[in-house]
Scaffold this motif. Structure first.
Motif, PDB file in Angstrom:
ATOM      1  N   ASP A   1       0.817  -1.218   0.000  1.00 19.16           N
ATOM      2  CA  ASP A   1       0.000   0.000   0.000  1.00 19.16           C
ATOM      3  C   ASP A   1       0.856   1.277   0.000  1.00 19.16           C
ATOM      4  OD1 ASP A   1      -2.399  -1.301  -0.204  1.00 19.16           O
ATOM      5  OD2 ASP A   1      -2.790  -1.327   1.955  1.00 19.16           O
ATOM      6  N   PRO A   2       1.951   1.326   0.795  1.00 15.23           N
ATOM      7  CA  PRO A   2       2.774   2.549   0.748  1.00 15.23           C
ATOM      8  C   PRO A   2       3.327   2.833  -0.650  1.00 15.23           C
ATOM      9  CG  PRO A   2       3.356   1.227   2.668  1.00 15.23           C
ATOM     10  CD  PRO A   2       2.428   0.403   1.842  1.00 15.23           C
ATOM     11  N   TYR A   3       3.662   1.776  -1.413  1.00 15.68           N
ATOM     12  CA  TYR A   3       4.183   1.977  -2.770  1.00 15.68           C
ATOM     13  C   TYR A   3       3.065   2.471  -3.702  1.00 15.68           C
ATOM     14  CZ  TYR A   3       7.277   1.335  -6.789  1.00 15.68           C
ATOM     15  OH  TYR A   3       8.073   1.556  -7.892  1.00 15.68           O
ATOM     16  N   LYS A   4       1.841   1.958  -3.477  1.00 17.05           N
ATOM     17  CA  LYS A   4       0.683   2.449  -4.252  1.00 17.05           C
ATOM     18  C   LYS A   4       0.479   3.941  -4.003  1.00 17.05           C
ATOM     19  CE  LYS A   4      -3.351   0.471  -4.170  1.00 17.05           C
ATOM     20  NZ  LYS A   4      -4.509  -0.327  -3.685  1.00 17.05           N
ATOM     21  N   ARG A   5       0.587   4.334  -2.728  1.00 16.79           N
ATOM     22  CA  ARG A   5       0.412   5.758  -2.393  1.00 16.79           C
ATOM     23  C   ARG A   5       1.545   6.595  -2.994  1.00 16.79           C
ATOM     24  NH1 ARG A   5      -1.480   3.443   2.470  1.00 16.79           N
ATOM     25  NH2 ARG A   5       0.536   3.666   3.536  1.00 16.79           N
TER      26      ARG A   5
ATOM     27  N   ARG B   1       3.308  10.554  -7.076  1.00 22.56           N
ATOM     28  CA  ARG B   1       4.129  10.913  -8.237  1.00 22.56           C
ATOM     29  C   ARG B   1       3.274  11.195  -9.466  1.00 22.56           C
ATOM     30  NH1 ARG B   1       9.666   9.956  -8.076  1.00 22.56           N
ATOM     31  NH2 ARG B   1       9.548  10.923 -10.139  1.00 22.56           N
ATOM     32  N   LEU B   2       2.151  10.484  -9.598  1.00 20.64           N
ATOM     33  CA  LEU B   2       1.205  10.780 -10.693  1.00 20.64           C
ATOM     34  C   LEU B   2       0.721  12.226 -10.580  1.00 20.64           C
ATOM     35  CD1 LEU B   2      -0.976   7.524 -10.860  1.00 20.64           C
ATOM     36  CD2 LEU B   2       0.179   8.566 -12.825  1.00 20.64           C
ATOM     37  N   ARG B   3       0.393  12.644  -9.353  1.00 21.17           N
ATOM     38  CA  ARG B   3      -0.067  14.009  -9.134  1.00 21.17           C
ATOM     39  C   ARG B   3       1.040  15.008  -9.470  1.00 21.17           C
ATOM     40  NH1 ARG B   3      -4.863  14.650  -6.945  1.00 21.17           N
ATOM     41  NH2 ARG B   3      -5.849  13.003  -5.727  1.00 21.17           N
TER      42      ARG B   3
END
Length: 453
Positions: free
Chosen positions: A419-423, A428-430
Motif C-alpha cells: 500500500d505505501p508503494y501504491k500511495r 508521483r502521478l499528481r
C-alpha cells in the motif's frame, strides 16, 4: 458515472415540462400529497408544521403526461421572520408555475390563512385545482363541500394518507395544465452539477443565496434548516452551474431522527449526483471529525472537490494561525483540493469559487495516454523500484487509465504491491500530471502465479 459531454455552444430546442406548485398553509398535508402523487417517499414528511421550507422540485407522471411538482413551505399571511421567508418561497413558486394545486385541511375548515392564499392565487391569474385533504372516508365528504366558499371552483376530496380520491384530483390537474408544451432553448450539454456540502450550520444556504443573487433558499441560524436538496441554475464568474444545496450531514445516519434521517440519505444521494462538491468548513471553529467524515464521503464517491473556508470575516489573526496548523495536521490527505477563503455573508471571494470549480473539473476529467503513462511508469520503476519482499521484487508490467471522472489507473504487475508503494505512485502521478481537485485511484492487478511445472 461518465464525464459530462463538452458544451458545443449550439442551442437546441427542448420541451419544458409544465410546472405545478403545491401550496397551502402549514401542516395541511402538502408533502404527504406530493409523495402520494409521486408514488414514492421523496418529500420530507413529519407531523410538525414547517418541515418543508424551500421550493423543492420533483418529476411526476400521470396517465403518460409528465410534469414537475414544486413542494413549498406553508404560507402564512402575516408571517414574520422565517415564516415570512417561507411565504416568499411559496409566492415565487406560484409565479413560475403553469398551474397551482391548493391544499386545504377539510377537517379544520377555512381559516384566515386560507383566504390569504386565495388572494395571492387570484392575483397570479394561474389555473387552480383545490384539494380538500384529510377526507379519509365518506362521512367526511360533506366537509369538503364547505370549501366551495373559497370561490376557486370544485373542491376535490382526497386523503393524501390513504390515496382516496387522488385519481380524480390528478385528472383535474392535468386538465388545468396547458395543452401545448412550453419550449425553451437549452445548451446541448447540461450545466456542471455542483453540490454544496458540509456539516449543519456552516453557511451552505447562505452561500447558495449569494451565488444565486436572490433569496432562493430559506436561511436561518437554526442548525439544519435545509432539509431537502434544492437545485438552482446559477452563473458564477461567467460559468453556469447547477448548484445542489443539501441538508447538513448528521454525524451518523442512525443518530438522526424523523425528517433528518431521510434528509441525510438524500444528502448522500446529492453527493453521488454531483460532479464537483464544494465542501464548506466553518473557518471560525476548529476542524471537526464530522468535517473529516464528509471529506471522506466525497473522496469515496469519486467526486471532484473544492474546500471553501466560510465565515472568514469572523476569524482573527490568532484563529487563522491555528487554522493553518489544523489544515497541515488534519487535511493533509486532501491537500490536492483547491481551497478558497470566503464569507457567504459579505460575498468575500465567492466569485473566486468559479476558478476553483473549473480547476477541480479539469483535474477530474484529465486523461493520460497509455504511451505517456507507461513512459512515466518506466522512469518511476528505474529510479524507485518496489522494495524486495520475500526474495522477490514485484515489477510494473503495464499500466492504463481505465477511465477518468475520477482518473482511475490499473497497473498490471508481476506480484502484489505494498500500500505505501501504491500511495507513492499516486503521489508521483499528481506531481507529473496534476489532477488538482480530483481523487486519483490506483488499482493493482497482480499476474496470477503459474502452477509449478
Amino acid at each position: 458515472m461518465g464525464c459530462p459531454p463538452k458544451p458545443q455552444g449550439a442551442a437546441v430546442t427542448e420541451t419544458v415540462k409544465p410546472i405545478v406548485a403545491v401550496v397551502g398553509r402549514p401542516n395541511v398535508g402538502k408533502s404527504t400529497l406530493v409523495n402520494r402523487i409521486l408514488g414514492r417517499r421523496e418529500a420530507v414528511v413529519q407531523d410538525t408544521p414547517g418541515v418543508t421550507r424551500d421550493r423543492v422540485s420533483y418529476d411526476a407522471n400521470w396517465n403518460g403526461k409528465e410534469f414537475v411538482l414544486v413542494d413549498t413551505g406553508g404560507w402564512v399571511s402575516d408571517a414574520k421572520g422565517m415564516a415570512a421567508q417561507i411565504a416568499e418561497q411559496a409566492e415565487l413558486a406560484i409565479a413560475t408555475a403553469d398551474a397551482v394545486l391548493f391544499v386545504v385541511d377539510a377537517t379544520v375548515g377555512t381559516l384566515d390563512e386560507d383566504e390569504a392564499v386565495v388572494r395571492v392565487l387570484r392575483r397570479s391569474k394561474k389555473p387552480v385545482v383545490l384539494a380538500a385533504n384529510k377526507v379519509d372516508d365518506q362521512r367526511h365528504e360533506a366537509l369538503a363541500a364547505t370549501m366551495w366558499n373559497l370561490g376557486l371552483g370544485e373542491p376535490y376530496p382526497v386523503s393524501a394518507m390513504h390515496g382516496r380520491g387522488s385519481g380524480d384530483l390528478l385528472d383535474a390537474l392535468l386538465d388545468a395544465l396547458p395543452d401545448a408544451p412550453r419550449e425553451a432553448e437549452v445548451e446541448e450539454a447540461g450545466p456542471l452539477r455542483v453540490a454544496i456540502v458540509g456539516k449543519p450550520n456552516v453557511g451552505k444556504s447562505s452561500l447558495l443565496n449569494k451565488l444565486a443573487a436572490q433569496q432562493r433558499v430559506v436561511v436561518s441560524d437554526i442548525s439544519g434548516t435545509t432539509v431537502d436538496p434544492v437545485d438552482e441554475i446559477v452563473e458564477v464568474g461567467g460559468q453556469v452551474y447547477r448548484l445542489i444545496d443539501t441538508a447538513g450531514i448528521r454525524r451518523r445516519v442512525k443518530e438522526a431522527s424523523g425528517h433528518e434521517y431521510y434528509a441525510s440519505l438524500r444528502t448522500q444521494a446529492a453527493i453521488e449526483r454531483a460532479q464537483v462538491c464544494i465542501m464548506v468548513i466553518d473557518a471560525s471553529e476548529p476542524i471537526s471529525d464530522q468535517d473529516l467524515r464528509i471529506l471522506n464521503s466525497i473522496e469515496d464517491a469519486g467526486r471532484a472537490m473544492v474546500i471553501a473556508f466560510n465565515k472568514w470575516d469572523l476569524t482573527d489573526e490568532e484563529r487563522r494561525r491555528y487554522l493553518d496548523r489544523e489544515i497541515e495536521r488534519d487535511l493533509i490527505a486532501w491537500k490536492w483540493a483547491p481551497t478558497v477563503n470566503i464569507s457567504a455573508l459579505t460575498g468575500r471571494n465567492v466569485d473566486k469559487l468559479s476558478k476553483a470549480i473549473e480547476t477541480a473539473r479539469a483535474g477530474w476529467e484529465t486523461r493520460i495516454s497509455t504511451g505517456k503513462l507507461n513512459a512515466f511508469l518506466g522512469r518511476l520503476a528505474a529510479s524507485h523500484p518496489h522494495p524486495v519482499r520475500g526474495g522477490k521484487q514485484p515489477r510494473i508490467l503495464f499500466g492504463t487509465e481505465a477511465h477518468n471522472c475520477p482518473p482511475t489507473f490499473v497497473l498490471f504487475t508481476s506480484g502484489q504491491m505494498d500500500d505505501p508503494y501504491k500511495r507513492f505512485i499516486e503521489r508521483r502521478l499528481r506531481e507529473d500530471f496534476g489532477f488538482e481537485g480530483s481523487p486519483v485511484h490506483v488499482e493493482i492487478r497482480a499476474r496470477a502465479k503459474r502452477a509449478d511445472r
